[in-house]
Design a protein around this motif. Structure first.
Motif: not given
Lengths: 289, 233, 358
Positions: A37-40, A102-116, A215-225
């Protein structure tokens, strides 16, 4: 008429991107029955990794991805060996929930490091270059490269799977985990190698994700789908089917967008649901399951 | 020192104890047979030796080295190969790929190569590109044995290799055993067919409900002893 | 043999309840009554917090029934929360219905829509089912974003005339001598309490029924259950539709309370599925007690740490993974193992007793 032909061609090229998203997912499922589920989010993570390598060393994204690939192979190997191997077993829940976490951790980790903020991989003139096909239709060089890379990745994966000892071990492990061990296959290690390989594919997918659009940190789930839809539309178990699935999805989205720009994503999802309703095993299912 | 030795070997499936303190010996060049009724623990015993079920380190010794706690992937590299019950070929691999994967973990050179397996079972050379599911049961059993041989085992564990096969096919497969022994493998057979087992084995071990109920060379054992060891009194 | 001898001197009996069922029932009634009377003295903040706790717990019970019992691991339950919310808005704003009636109807319509949805997503097995449900939720989101009378992509708000038309607000105002917003919260609180109690009761009775036993069999071993003649497809379908109805009603209540809806919020995978899964996993999946513990833990984390934003979510994700790996039966599992406790006796146990004694 030209308009629709153009939509079709752009859709096929977009399908190359989705096939790249899907190939990694397909590989993970094919070898270790892992639905990730963290693929995107991993694709987005890889895009940020390429961005960081490119900006740190002042490199072209194409050069940066070459540098990022070995790093991402190791990351994938370690992720599988340390974390994901512990989740695999008869119960479906642990791998699903751990990758969801993992998906939630990656998204929010990226948000913290790279901002939205939206980011993009910059490659200079090639980004806007296109090849006219006549009749007012032109194909972008980057979309064309995307499709060609998808084909190259699939040829490469098929070579690994069907022509090398490690590929035999992948297939044997997928067939029968217990007997594979009797052959001397260290399944934890084989799974880690498979994940490393999936990360290489993810890196290539991420390169084109970042070149083709923001791209931004939140677009992963759509890519998974999208990846998931391409795998199911194509039929489980074949990389070429995955390419076909990606193209069906890409064409559906582009044609939907031509009708109304707001319908692009919806049209793709609906195409997926229609295939699922009509041919639940996908368009090109492997003969044996 | 013995080639293979089990020492008070026990095995569990969850809370269920399947084996109780099995002591067994195998010397170089020997063939031994394990007999017993269904559920006596024969397959469990082979799985324990092969590392699919792990136990105490010193419950299994190879050349005196404790290996009872090692995983299956290590065990085969140390020289113990298992032909599993029901053959369990890899369905998505061709016959030749099934044989090749048998040599996946091997380190040292040894007598067994693709060519050597093909000369042992010539029919497999003809079917090398086929999917295993298209083979007859006997041919599938040959692939399973060949696959195990490809690791150049010093100990070959065979689980019910005659099960479900016609007598003439069984004879073919058993005819390969002497050649396998010549190449340096000692053999542990699990066999339902007692007569067959007595004919080829140097020693017979009989299991009953997870315990060793009888052991000895075939010529020293009487029908009554075997009957009692097999079925209980 | 030994077994045969044992059979002749022992008797078997299957029990579900431990301790006295009557005492448990009385305790449940007392707790329910206390919670009902709580607004007479509790402050508005506590009431609002409890509304949140109640609907998250109700959602968690629904997801637990799906995933923990029926083996239907869905990551798309936000589909029915959003659907319920949007139905409430449509039924009150456009059709002019009473909000409480709209909540009930939202549940009914959710169930009706869940049926054809199930026919498609049930074609996917196991882990693929999970992602399939997510796709469906996205489809719902994108469709509602196209519905212009409900605000399209930006969403819309309930008019004050709708929010104040909830029956009982006037009555609460005069009875408890509070202002209208507080009275609204109190009525919502009672509705939330009723929905939670209803959900708990429904899950409890489903699990204690013959069908519930079949669910246990499916969870433990699907193939074996099928072999015993359990019609797995129909039971799973029934559970899916029932949880959709409950989830839809909870969604309607949530958005009655929020009074503002948008597609992105109403179909948020984080708010309505990730948090809910977190609650169930932390508490202990496959038990009714687990989600209760999980909801309380989640409420406390949310209350004290939510301001940390991304770091908070990283913490939740990490906690979830750690629990899944090292204590897969959750906090309740750790407690129950040690003390052999059960609050909701849904499991049946085989009691073996010597005949002479029994």
């Amino acid at each position: 008429m030209t308009d629709w032909l153009d939509a079709l061609i752009q859709g096929v090229l977009l399908g190359g991107l989705y096939a790249l998203f899907a190939a990694g997912l397909s590989l993970m499922f094919g070898v270790m029955r892992l639905v990730n589920l963290a693929h995107g989010d991993l694709i987005v993570l890889a895009a940020f990794a390429i961005l960081t390598v490119a900006s740190t060393f002042g490199l072209d994204p194409f050069a940066a991805v070459v540098l990022a690939i070995p790093i991402l192979f190791v990351v994938g190997f370690v992720l599988q060996h340390v974390l994901l191997n512990r989740t695999l077993g008869r119960d479906l829940l642990p791998p699903l929930l751990v990758t969801f976490g993992l998906s939630i951790i990656i998204q929010n980790g990226l948000l913290q490091v790279f901002s939205a903020d939206s980011q993009r991989l910059r490659a200079g003139a090639i980004e806007t270059a296109s090849i006219p096909l006549g009749g007012g239709i032109a194909v972008g060089v980057v979309p064309l490269l995307t499709l060609m890379s998808a084909i190259a990745v699939i040829v490469f994966l098929n070579f690994i799977f069907y022509r090398t000892p490690v590929g035999r071990a992948f297939r044997a492990t997928s067939d029968d985990l217990e007997v594979a061990q009797l052959m001397g296959v260290d399944v934890n290690r084989i799974f880690a190698v498979a994940m490393g390989l999936a990360f290489v594919v993810i890196a290539i997918a991420a390169l084109y994700l970042g070149l083709r659009a923001n791209f931004d940190p939140t677009i992963g789930p759509a890519r998974l789908l999208y990846a998931f839809e391409a795998v199911i539309i194509g039929g489980l178990g074949s990389f070429w089917g995955t390419l076909a699935g990606g193209i069906v999805l890409g064409v559906a989205q582009t044609i939907g967008a031509r009708i109304d720009p707001e319908w692009q994503i919806l049209a793709g999802h609906l195409a997926f649901l229609v295939v699922l309703a009509v041919r639940p095993r996908g368009l090109f299912p492997r003969a044996q399951d | 020192m013995h080639l293979l030795e089990t020492n008070k070997l026990t095995a569990f499936y969850g809370d269920f104890q399947a084996l109780y303190g099995i002591d067994m010996l195998l010397d170089n060049g020997e063939t031994i047979a394990i007999i017993g009724a269904n559920g006596a623990g024969k397959s469990t015993f082979l799985k324990s030796v092969a590392g699919l079920i792990r136990g105490a380190a010193d419950s299994v010794l190879l050349d005196g080295t404790p290996i009872g706690a090692r995983p299956a992937a290590d065990i085969v590299k140390l020289g113990i190969a298992l032909v599993p019950e029901g053959r369990r070929l890899f369905p998505s691999l061709t016959v030749e790929e099934n044989l090749l994967i048998g040599g996946y973990g091997r380190k040292a050179a040894g007598p067994w190569t693709l060519d050597r397996v093909y000369s042992l079972f010539p029919i497999l050379r003809e079917r090398r590109s086929s999917a295993p599911s298209t083979l007859s049961g006997g041919q599938q059993q040959m692939v399973a044995i060949g696959r195990a041989l490809m690791s150049n085992p010093r100990v070959l564990l065979c689980d019910e290799i005659s099960l479900g096969l016609a007598p003439i096919v069984i004879a073919d497969i058993y005819a390969a055993l002497p050649q396998i022994k010549v190449e340096g493998s000692s053999v542990v057979l699990v066999e339902q067919d007692i007569v067959k087992a007595m004919k080829v084995a140097d020693r017979v071990y009989c299991f009953q409900e997870g315990r060793l109920s009888l052991a000895g060379p075939p010529r020293d054992l009487t029908r009554e002893q075997i009957h009692r060891a097999y079925f209980g009194s | 043999m030994d077994d045969a001898a044992a059979r002749s001197t022992q008797s078997f009996r299957i029990e579900t309840a431990v301790g006295s069922p009557r005492a448990t029932a009385v305790a449940v009634l007392i707790i329910l009554l206390a919670l009902m009377l709580l607004p007479t003295f509790a402050g508005r903040n506590l009431i609002q917090d409890l509304i949140f706790l109640f609907y998250m717990l109700a959602l968690a019970q629904c997801w637990n029934l799906l995933a923990g019992y029926a083996g239907l691991i869905s990551v798309g339950q936000q589909a029915f929360v959003g659907l319920g919310g949007y139905l409430l808005f449509a039924l009150t704003l456009i059709a002019g219905l009473n909000p409480l009636l709209a909540i009930l109807l939202a549940g009914l319509v959710s169930a009706l829509i869940a049926l054809p949805t199930a026919l498609i997503v049930f074609r996917l097995r196991g882990a693929y089912f999970a992602i399939g449900t997510w796709v469906v939720a996205e489809v719902y989101r994108l469709v509602f974003a196209q519905v212009k009378p409900l605000g399209g992509g930006t969403g819309t708000s309930l008019t004050p005339s709708v929010t104040s038309s909830v029956p009982g607000i006037e009555w609460v105002k005069t009875l408890l001598d509070v202002r209208a917003p507080a009275a609204r919260d109190i009525v919502s609180y009672w509705v939330a309490l009723a929905l939670l109690a209803g959900t708990l009761a429904a899950v409890y009775f489903i699990l204690r029924s013959r069908r519930g036993l079949a669910l246990g069999a499916i969870r433990d071993h699907e193939a074996a259950a099928a072999g015993l003649g359990v019609d797995i497809y129909r039971i799973k379908l029934a559970v899916y539709v029932a949880t959709a109805a409950m989830t839809g009603m909870i969604g309607a209540l949530i958005y009655l309370q929020k009074a503002r809806i948008s597609p992105d919020a109403a179909f948020s995978v984080l708010d309505w599925t990730a948090y809910v899964i977190f609650i169930v996993v932390i508490g202990g999946i496959g038990t009714m007690e687990g989600p209760v513990i999980g909801a309380i833990v989640f409420y406390l984390l949310q209350r004290y740490l939510a301001d940390f934003g991304a770091s908070y979510l990283i913490l939740l994700g990490t906690l979830g993974i750690v629990i899944m790996l090292f204590a897969p039966r959750g906090l309740w599992g750790l407690v129950a193992d040690r003390y052999d406790l059960t609050l909701f006796p849904t499991r049946r146990r085989l009691i073996i007793r010597d005949r002479e004694d029994g």
